[in-house]
Write an enzyme that holds these catalytic residues in place. Structure first.
Site, PDB file in Angstrom:
ATOM      1  N   SER A 166      22.601  82.058   3.975  1.00 32.76           N
ATOM      2  CA  SER A 166      21.450  81.936   4.859  1.00 32.76           C
ATOM      3  C   SER A 166      21.955  81.966   6.290  1.00 32.76           C
ATOM      4  O   SER A 166      23.038  81.469   6.587  1.00 32.76           O
ATOM      5  CB  SER A 166      20.733  80.617   4.579  1.00 32.76           C
ATOM      6  OG  SER A 166      20.004  80.215   5.729  1.00 32.76           O
ATOM      7  N   LYS A 198      23.622  77.291   1.829  1.00 32.16           N
ATOM      8  CA  LYS A 198      22.886  78.091   0.865  1.00 32.16           C
ATOM      9  C   LYS A 198      23.701  79.214   0.258  1.00 32.16           C
ATOM     10  O   LYS A 198      24.589  79.789   0.861  1.00 32.16           O
ATOM     11  CB  LYS A 198      21.642  78.708   1.537  1.00 32.16           C
ATOM     12  CG  LYS A 198      20.626  77.674   1.945  1.00 32.16           C
ATOM     13  CD  LYS A 198      19.571  77.465   0.902  1.00 32.16           C
ATOM     14  CE  LYS A 198      18.690  78.665   0.838  1.00 32.16           C
ATOM     15  NZ  LYS A 198      17.304  78.370   0.672  1.00 32.16           N
ATOM     16  N   GLU A 236      16.339  88.059  -7.307  1.00 30.10           N
ATOM     17  CA  GLU A 236      15.002  88.059  -6.694  1.00 30.10           C
ATOM     18  C   GLU A 236      14.523  89.491  -6.460  1.00 30.10           C
ATOM     19  O   GLU A 236      13.346  89.816  -6.661  1.00 30.10           O
ATOM     20  CB  GLU A 236      15.033  87.308  -5.366  1.00 30.10           C
ATOM     21  CG  GLU A 236      15.361  85.832  -5.514  1.00 30.10           C
ATOM     22  CD  GLU A 236      15.677  85.213  -4.162  1.00 30.10           C
ATOM     23  OE1 GLU A 236      14.738  84.962  -3.397  1.00 30.10           O
ATOM     24  OE2 GLU A 236      16.872  85.004  -3.862  1.00 30.10           O
TER      25      GLU A 236
END
Ligand code: ARG
Length: 455
Positions: free
Chosen positions: A274, A280, A287
């Site tokens: 991130s 992260k 996804e």
């Protein structure tokens, strides 16, 4: 382009809406292969001369090389791949080029090209699915003994093994491959020689062109041959189901990578960070595969809608088959390849998987089965007794195996020490030896059988 009848060229916007060369140039190899088969047949049937045939074949080969070397100039003014190739052929060899289109139309030509292209797409997608199955089977073998919660309603249900879970997807992909093989069989007939829609008065040999292009036979009806796009729809239908399967697996990977689960870990190679939150590690590939299912399902929908109102036979609407087909085929190929990389990369977190089995009273069914087997209780009653024992454990905030024998006997006096042997998740898993069940020995057998069946 249209010779005698037309004095003026098209409006600029007409050219823009009409031209398909921007995307159908991807059919160049199929278009040239189809033309070569047609030309050879025309020569053999003495419909065109040997010399003209030889010039055409040499010209087509030269065009193929030009395109592959990136030296071919595609022109929107020439509408599509068929006219672009034919116009270039005329530049290269002159008058004989005009004989290639004898006993043929762009209608059977494009139907042939798209069939050939789709057939190749089916084959390469099927190959990639096999690679994905191999990666899943690899995980299944490595994790045949790894216990984890199995879910229904996303509620912890019964313990299973991670390997068993992986093999469920191997079966799904096996059916996907079956659907592709099945649609390939049906699509593998040649439209070539249907001409515009009615056949031709020339003495052509459709069997010869069909064999030259590795089709099983010519299509039986010339009108059907130029108007049918079922094979694209079948490919997209099979593709939509594949995309749905990949999306389900992606969803699991996304869940498994999240803090609530930590069931698997993906390496740096298949995650991203991130820009603001340094801790992260996002499963972006999963996804994206989940997201791209929308495109593939959309492609199926868009072509169904294109086709649903079309009277026989060819309509220019059908030019709209290509972009959804190409996009879906590219997307599927990318997603299957990315999923294969991710599955191979994925590391099952055995500790977290095991820890998760401590919650949710996963061995409640084993307790009920024990009451049936040892105390000869009817299952319905055993279910009720077990429910009361679960309730007690819930009140105490502990697991079933943490209850004392005395606690359980208060609910069912017949229970003995032996009950504890079925309350561990390892025993629960090992006992599910029925065919297709999750016992590690069954999983190892199933993985070996899957290799035989699929790889
Ligand atoms: N570009 C057209 C297509 O993709 C080729 C066939 C054109 N046929 C015709 N009669 N205009 O469908």
């Amino acid at each position: 382009m249209w010779g005698g009848r037309f004095a003026a060229g098209p409006a600029e916007v007409m050219e823009r809406i009409n031209a398909s060369i921007g995307f159908d140039k991807r059919l160049y190899a199929q278009d040239i292969a189809g033309s070569k088969a047609h030309c050879a047949m025309l020569v053999h049937q003495r419909i065109i001369s040997q010399e003209d045939g030889a010039a055409i074949l040499a010209g087509l080969d030269a065009i193929l090389s030009e395109i592959e070397a990136g030296q071919f100039e595609f022109k929107a003014s020439l509408e599509d791949i068929h006219m672009n190739v034919e116009a270039r052929l005329a530049e290269l060899i002159g008058e004989p080029a005009g004989r290639l289109h004898t006993a043929r139309s762009r209608n059977d030509q494009v139907a042939t090209d798209v069939r050939l292209w789709t057939r190749a797409a089916v084959d390469s997608l099927e190959n990639s699915l096999r690679d994905l199955q191999a990666a899943l089977i690899g995980q299944a073998e490595a994790e045949a003994d790894t216990v984890m919660p199995g879910y229904t309603h996303l509620q912890a249900a019964q313990p299973v093994t991670f390997g068993h879970h992986m093999l469920a997807y191997v079966e799904m992909l096996g059916r996907d491959r079956g659907r592709l093989q099945d649609c390939r069989r049906r699509m593998n007939e040649s439209p070539l020689g249907a001409a515009a829609l009615a056949g031709t008065s020339f003495d052509i040999d459709r069997q010869a062109t069909a064999s030259a292009l590795d089709f099983d036979r010519p299509m039986a009806n010339s009108m059907d041959a130029v108007s049918d796009r079922d094979y694209v729809l079948e490919f997209l239908s099979a593709g939509a189901i594949i995309a749905m399967h990949l999306s389900r697996l992606s969803e699991e990977i996304v869940l498994w990578c999240s803090a609530g689960f930590r069931f698997v870990e993906l390496s740096d190679a298949f995650t991203t960070g991130s820009s603001i939150m340094p801790q992260k590690r996002n499963p972006d590939a999963a996804e994206l595969i989940r997201g791209k299912a929308g495109r593939v399902i959309g492609a199926l929908n868009s072509l169904l809608v294109v086709m649903k109102g079309l009277p026989m036979t060819y309509g220019k609407d059908m030019q709209e088959d290509k972009e959804p087909l190409f996009d879906a085929a590219d997307t599927l190929q990318l997603c299957v390849t990315a999923m294969t990389g991710m599955v191979a990369d994925m590391k099952a977190n055995r500790g977290a998987l095991k820890a998760a089995t401590a919650h949710g009273f996963l061995t409640a069914t084993d307790l009920a089965d024990w009451l049936v087997r040892v105390l000869d209780m009817p299952f319905r009653r055993a279910h009720h007794v077990t429910g009361s024992i679960v309730k007690l454990a819930e009140e105490r905030g502990c697991g079933l195996s943490d209850l004392s024998l005395a606690d359980m006997r208060e609910i069912e006096p017949g229970i003995t020490e032996d009950v504890f042997s079925v309350l561990t998740v390892e025993n629960a898993v090992a006992s599910r030896t029925s065919a297709g069940g999750t016992a590690p020995e069954r999983v190892r057998e199933a993985a070996a059988a899957a290799k035989e069946r699929f790889l």
